[in-house]
Design a protein around this motif. Structure first.
Motif: not given
Length: 184
Positions: A139-162
């Motif tokens: 399916f297609t997901l259009t993520w409006h205002d995605s920059e909000v999440a990009r900035r807010a979640l910038a420090d959260g790392v799920e898989h540190p090796q990546d």
């Protein structure tokens, strides 16, 4: 609504102050399986019924949003499993995706509607993408205002090796499962 088991122990019993054959029982706290006082606002809102409009989770802090997510799989009672829908376009309102629980609240709303469940953390979200939860790729997901999440979640790392942020990992996971992600 939803339910949760609250374990209580009997700490004591004595003849009731009301007399007769009645017994007064003192209950001991059985642990912290019940909703915390901080979670009660979300529980009170859901007590009125599952949400019928989007973004009712927005006023909560991260803990409240996590409590909201805890209620989503419990509150909907579907008698028989419905087949997954594939294809089409879904729109994610990204204005309020300022934490991980908010991302999962917004994602579930985009894919299934208000108050629905589509994972509450990384592994559960990945499981939901595999099907059986109402919608499945492609399916297609259009993520409006995605920059909000990009900035807010910038420090959260799920898989540190990546070394990728939680936001980047979610986008990569969606794409790996065959979702076309349009970031706006």
């Amino acid at each position: 609504m939803a339910s949760t088991t609250v374990g209580l122990g009997i700490a004591g019993a004595r003849p009731s102050v009301l007399g007769g054959t009645l017994v007064d029982i003192t209950l001991a706290d059985g642990g912290d399986d019940r909703p915390s006082p901080a979670d009660r606002r979300a529980w009170a809102q859901w007590y009125q019924g599952p949400p019928a409009e989007p973004n009712l989770w927005v006023p909560y802090d991260s803990r409240g949003r996590a409590a909201w997510l805890d209620l989503t799989p419990r509150a909907w009672r579907v008698p028989t499993p419905q087949p997954d829908r594939s294809g089409g376009e879904h729109h994610l309102d990204g204005r309020f995706v300022t934490d991980v629980p908010g991302l999962h609240c917004a994602m579930a709303e985009a894919l299934l509607g208000p108050g629905r469940y589509f994972g509450r953390e990384w592994n559960a979200f990945k499981d939901c993408l595999g099907g059986g939860f109402g919608v499945a790729p492609p399916f297609t997901l259009t993520w409006h205002d995605s920059e909000v999440a990009r900035r807010a979640l910038a420090d959260g790392v799920e898989h540190p090796q990546d070394g990728l942020s939680y936001f980047e990992e979610i986008v990569r996971l969606l794409e790996r499962y065959g979702v076309t992600v349009l970031l706006q």
